[in-house]
Design an enzyme around this catalytic site. Structure first.
Site, mmCIF file in Angstrom:
data_model
loop_
_atom_site.group_PDB
_atom_site.id
_atom_site.type_symbol
_atom_site.label_atom_id
_atom_site.label_comp_id
_atom_site.label_asym_id
_atom_site.label_seq_id
_atom_site.Cartn_x
_atom_site.Cartn_y
_atom_site.Cartn_z
ATOM 1 C CG ASP A 152 -33.291 -28.060 -52.920
ATOM 2 O OD1 ASP A 152 -34.132 -27.188 -52.647
ATOM 3 O OD2 ASP A 152 -33.334 -29.220 -52.455
ATOM 4 C CG ASP A 179 -35.372 -27.773 -46.973
ATOM 5 O OD1 ASP A 179 -34.678 -27.440 -46.004
ATOM 6 O OD2 ASP A 179 -36.412 -27.186 -47.304
#
Ligand code: BG6
Ligand code: MG
Length: 217
Positions: free
Chosen positions: A14, A16
């Site tokens: 991922d 963020d």
């Protein structure tokens, strides 16, 4: 799910909250919009927005308040403008501690590497961080229709990597992301508190605490 460690072929990150701490900028963007609209919005409320699409985030923020589609569009754009002011300033120094080392180690060991984020701002963030060339593929908020917690973005990424879902490890900081990874039948590694990512197969407080040997066996 039985984890067969020899079968691990790819790591999907991922963006963020895993590669860089843009979660704080998303928060500041939503906070400013909330203030302008007279909506109470705290850091705790923001936890609900982690990993969630821009539209879904706005809906959570509005908490049932009736607004037209046109107003929604304007608010999403306004928040995104504030967010982009922050990400323009990002540099390599904003990589979270330990992430570069983990990525380089995995690269050395010939694992396939990908980014899979719900964000539509992935390109400039990755570019400013200077890590664009490291990944085999990057999926973002434009890649699929159903955002996390749907498994679509991870399945799409595995397909692009030509790796079976059960051979993929997902590193995520959001509850929605862990749910998505588990639904995709992937090995889930959660970054953050138990209340948020406790459903993952492995959990660490911070990226720098990740123990690759524990995951790879
Ligand atoms: C996720 C973030 O990665 O992307 C969420 O965790 C954000 O907070 C979502 O809402 C969508 O991002 P963007 O950049 O398209 O508004
Ligand atoms: Mg995240």
């Amino acid at each position: 799910m039985i984890i067969i460690k020899d079968k691990i072929k790819a790591f999907i990150f991922d963006l963020d909250g895993v590669i860089t701490d843009t979660a704080k900028y998303h928060y500041l963007g939503w906070k400013r919009l909330a203030e302008e609209e007279g909506i109470d919005f705290s850091k705790e409320d923001n936890e609900e927005l982690r990993g969630v699409s821009r539209r879904k985030s706005l809906e959570i923020l509005l908490d049932g308040r009736e607004v037209s589609e046109e107003e929604k569009e304007e608010m999403m754009e306004r928040k995104n403008g504030y967010y982009q002011e922050f990400i323009n300033e990002i540099t390599e120094e904003d990589l979270l501690p330990g992430i570069k080392e983990i990525i380089m180690e995995l690269r050395k060991r010939n694992f396939k590497l990908a980014v899979a984020s719900s964000s539509r701002n992935v390109k400039p963030v990755i570019k400013n961080l200077g890590v664009g060339d490291i990944f085999d593929t990057i999926s973002d908020g434009h890649s699929v229709n159903n955002a996390k917690p749907a498994p679509d973005i991870f399945l799409h990424t595995a397909e692009k990597l030509e790796v079976a879902p059960e051979s993929c490890v997902v590193i995520e900081d959001a509850k929605a992301g862990i749910v998505a990874a588990l639904r995709a039948n992937m090995i889930a590694v959660g970054i953050g508190p138990d209340a948020r990512v406790g459903k993952a197969h492995y959990r660490y407080d911070q990226v720098k605490d990740i123990e690759l040997e524990e995951i790879l066996g």
